[in-house]
Design a protein around this motif. Sequence first.
Motif, PDB file in Angstrom:
ATOM      1  N   VAL A   1       0.867  -1.059  -0.116  1.00  0.00           N
ATOM      2  CA  VAL A   1       0.080   0.186   0.127  1.00  0.00           C
ATOM      3  C   VAL A   1       0.840   1.441   0.039  1.00  0.00           C
ATOM      4  O   VAL A   1       0.630   2.311  -0.729  1.00  0.00           O
ATOM      5  CB  VAL A   1      -0.786  -0.078   1.126  1.00  0.00           C
ATOM      6  CG1 VAL A   1      -1.592   1.474   1.400  1.00  0.00           C
ATOM      7  CG2 VAL A   1      -1.779  -1.098   1.148  1.00  0.00           C
ATOM      8  N   LEU A   2       1.845   1.232   0.966  1.00  0.00           N
ATOM      9  CA  LEU A   2       2.611   2.381   0.924  1.00  0.00           C
ATOM     10  C   LEU A   2       3.581   2.741  -0.355  1.00  0.00           C
ATOM     11  O   LEU A   2       3.624   3.984  -0.943  1.00  0.00           O
ATOM     12  CB  LEU A   2       3.629   2.256   2.207  1.00  0.00           C
ATOM     13  CG  LEU A   2       3.195   2.285   3.389  1.00  0.00           C
ATOM     14  CD1 LEU A   2       4.162   1.845   4.512  1.00  0.00           C
ATOM     15  CD2 LEU A   2       2.556   3.690   3.917  1.00  0.00           C
TER      16      LEU A   2
ATOM     17  N   SER B   1       2.748   1.560  -3.346  1.00  0.00           N
ATOM     18  CA  SER B   1       1.636   1.979  -4.412  1.00  0.00           C
ATOM     19  C   SER B   1       1.253   3.488  -4.245  1.00  0.00           C
ATOM     20  O   SER B   1       0.839   3.907  -5.438  1.00  0.00           O
ATOM     21  CB  SER B   1       0.496   1.005  -4.535  1.00  0.00           C
ATOM     22  OG  SER B   1      -0.258   0.940  -3.534  1.00  0.00           O
ATOM     23  N   ASN B   2       1.543   3.955  -3.320  1.00  0.00           N
ATOM     24  CA  ASN B   2       0.890   5.398  -3.102  1.00  0.00           C
ATOM     25  C   ASN B   2       2.195   6.536  -3.468  1.00  0.00           C
ATOM     26  O   ASN B   2       1.833   7.523  -3.868  1.00  0.00           O
ATOM     27  CB  ASN B   2       0.779   5.866  -1.476  1.00  0.00           C
ATOM     28  CG  ASN B   2      -0.498   5.127  -1.082  1.00  0.00           C
ATOM     29  OD1 ASN B   2      -1.301   4.868  -1.837  1.00  0.00           O
ATOM     30  ND2 ASN B   2      -0.533   5.282   0.403  1.00  0.00           N
ATOM     31  N   LYS B   3       3.171   5.999  -3.878  1.00  0.00           N
ATOM     32  CA  LYS B   3       4.472   6.539  -4.217  1.00  0.00           C
ATOM     33  C   LYS B   3       4.979   7.745  -3.570  1.00  0.00           C
ATOM     34  O   LYS B   3       5.383   8.600  -4.227  1.00  0.00           O
ATOM     35  CB  LYS B   3       4.158   6.691  -5.788  1.00  0.00           C
ATOM     36  CG  LYS B   3       3.912   5.370  -6.651  1.00  0.00           C
ATOM     37  CD  LYS B   3       4.010   5.795  -8.192  1.00  0.00           C
ATOM     38  CE  LYS B   3       3.614   4.696  -9.116  1.00  0.00           C
ATOM     39  NZ  LYS B   3       3.739   3.373  -8.782  1.00  0.00           N
ATOM     40  N   ASN B   4       4.821   7.747  -2.347  1.00  0.00           N
ATOM     41  CA  ASN B   4       5.123   8.903  -1.570  1.00  0.00           C
ATOM     42  C   ASN B   4       6.436   8.714  -0.759  1.00  0.00           C
ATOM     43  O   ASN B   4       6.960   9.638  -0.293  1.00  0.00           O
ATOM     44  CB  ASN B   4       3.809   9.125  -0.234  1.00  0.00           C
ATOM     45  CG  ASN B   4       2.672   9.771  -1.016  1.00  0.00           C
ATOM     46  OD1 ASN B   4       2.649  10.410  -1.969  1.00  0.00           O
ATOM     47  ND2 ASN B   4       1.653   9.243  -0.304  1.00  0.00           N
TER      48      ASN B   4
END
Length: 99
Positions: free
Chosen positions: A58-59, A61-64
Amino acid sequence: SLITKIIEDRIADPDLNINVLCELARVSQKQLYRKVKQLTGLTTVEYIKSIRMKKAAVLLSNKNFTVAEVMYMVGFSSHSYFAKCFYSAFGKTPRQLVD
């Protein structure tokens, strides 16, 4: 469940293990193993790792965050072990998910 909440609350802690989990959930290792196996079909160690991997995906795929940042955020300190676990869970490397 309480077990899942404890794992999620302490996901960044590389020292989170079965002993810590038993202590926080106030159950024996045998009880913990039985409950986790019954509910998920996984061993306790596999279950902790699966929650860490889902959070990492999840982290990422958020690309942050960078792969290294995510690795620490989900409690891994070895890049190669993190990449190996991630690949085993998703069939791609953390880098492939980010790109």
